[in-house]
Scaffold this motif. Sequence first.
Motif, short mmCIF file in Angstrom:
data_model
loop_
_atom_site.label_atom_id
_atom_site.label_comp_id
_atom_site.label_asym_id
_atom_site.label_seq_id
_atom_site.Cartn_x
_atom_site.Cartn_y
_atom_site.Cartn_z
N ALA A 18 0.84 -1.21 0.00
CA ALA A 18 0.00 0.00 0.00
C ALA A 18 0.87 1.25 0.00
N LEU A 19 1.95 1.22 0.81
CA LEU A 19 2.86 2.38 0.84
C LEU A 19 3.52 2.58 -0.51
N MET A 20 3.89 1.46 -1.19
CA MET A 20 4.54 1.57 -2.49
C MET A 20 3.59 2.20 -3.51
N LEU A 21 2.30 1.80 -3.45
CA LEU A 21 1.33 2.40 -4.38
C LEU A 21 1.19 3.89 -4.13
N MET A 22 1.22 4.29 -2.85
CA MET A 22 1.10 5.71 -2.57
C MET A 22 2.34 6.48 -3.03
N ASN A 25 4.11 5.66 -5.53
CA ASN A 25 3.97 5.76 -6.98
C ASN A 25 2.97 6.84 -7.36
N ALA A 26 1.90 7.00 -6.57
CA ALA A 26 0.92 8.03 -6.89
C ALA A 26 1.52 9.41 -6.70
N ARG A 27 2.43 9.56 -5.74
CA ARG A 27 2.98 10.88 -5.47
C ARG A 27 4.11 11.24 -6.43
#
Lengths: 218, 106, 147
Positions: free
Chosen positions: B80-84, B86-88
């Motif tokens: 989940a942290l990695m996806l965030m 990537n979003a940032r």
Amino acid sequence: MMMQGAEVLLEQAEFIGVAVIVLVLAYLALEHKEITYAVFFFGFMAAAVAGFYLLLEAPFLVGLQIAVYTGGISALIIFGVLLLPRAQDSSLEIFQTARRRRFGLLLSGAVMLLSAILAFFYPWSDLPPVSPPELAQSLQGLAAWLWSGHGIYVEMVALIMLTALVGSVAILKMMKAEELRPLTTESHPESAGKKDESGSSSAPQTETGEGAKEAGPE
Amino acid sequence: MIPLSWYLIVAFMLIGLGAYGMITKRNLIRIIIGAEIMANGVNIALVAFSVYTEVFTFTGQSLVIIVIAVTAAHTALAMALMLMYNARYSTVDLGEPVVSEGRRHE
Amino acid sequence: MRLFIDFNYVFVWALLAVALVVIMLAASWILRPHILQNSDKTSTYECGEEPIGPARVSYPYSYFLYTILFVIVDVMGAFLWLLSVSQFRTTEAAVWQMLFFVLLITAGIGFALRMFPQTILSGKETLKLYREGKARRDSQKTEAAQQ
């Protein structure tokens, strides 16, 4: 006696086979260029580690390893990779420099050496193997130790699961806010081109923006 | 019967490989895979100890069960942290945002 | 009988599976005509269309939470299976423990499912935000023009 010798030889051969498979797959999972293949190699490695538990007579752990690692965790990582098409492109990935690689080899060698000293310093390495309990007995004993003797550990695991769920929901909400940021803030991707045309320096643009904002209430 | 030291050698090699991956890699997914490989090495050592010592039999196996459960939880959080991340920063590379941090925030 | 000897049949089957794949690949390599690979051969298969761009697509990440839920339920099932094969599963202490364990995780799953609409990008909400932002910018532009 003859049968016994063949059994020992078979066990050692299987150990060496499983060890070679696990180490090669672990190396490939770290070093393969395509990230998708690397994650798949990690899943296969997690399945091969169950072979060690089979040799060590821990049948419950075999099932748990395959169900949670191969079925759950590697599926989670594969799904995470599938969400990121940019990360799948190996031409965009920046690999480590040779200097960093040497540094990493040195440090991981130190980790291996320290743990080897820790383990072989004690005379554990030449312990005779204890005769393992019967299979049904081992499952019973495990359940008794975990659920009956130390039930608080199980509740702690449940609490950790709860925390992980709440935390990932919170992180996903933050990610949604991050995705919507271009819409909610003033600088919109569509109007960004116009702004760049109007003036490449940001000073006059912010001036007009602030002026318009202040002019509103008047 | 296989001596205990064989299992320990494989476990240390896995721990060293995972540490090597976690130290040198810049890709967040590869760092997570390195952490998982280290956890697998620790599990092998724990199960080997649990089989080769009298008092540790069920303690070691139960510890492995708890380690696997905690690993599942931390992998979920890490993904989940990695996806965030990537979003940032629209990348999963750890070294890149230092250069181009202000790309999405005006 | 040792456990790994019971599993020898599985290893035989694994070897047979690997051998089958290798034999099939080798046979097709021997039998097929070896012609040059051109761009028509290596391109993505599309029926009557010219393929554009790479075949990698971005999946919607709305389903990521379901994967996390699956991992959590997986671990919970493993723990409950260990309890269900034990002899003391019907004692009072075990039942209370199991109830507390299941309730804690179910509370987490319920919370995650309740918050699920807030964690995904929905088209309606995005459109609403876009229109609000556009109206705000337009009003600002007209006010600036009036001044």
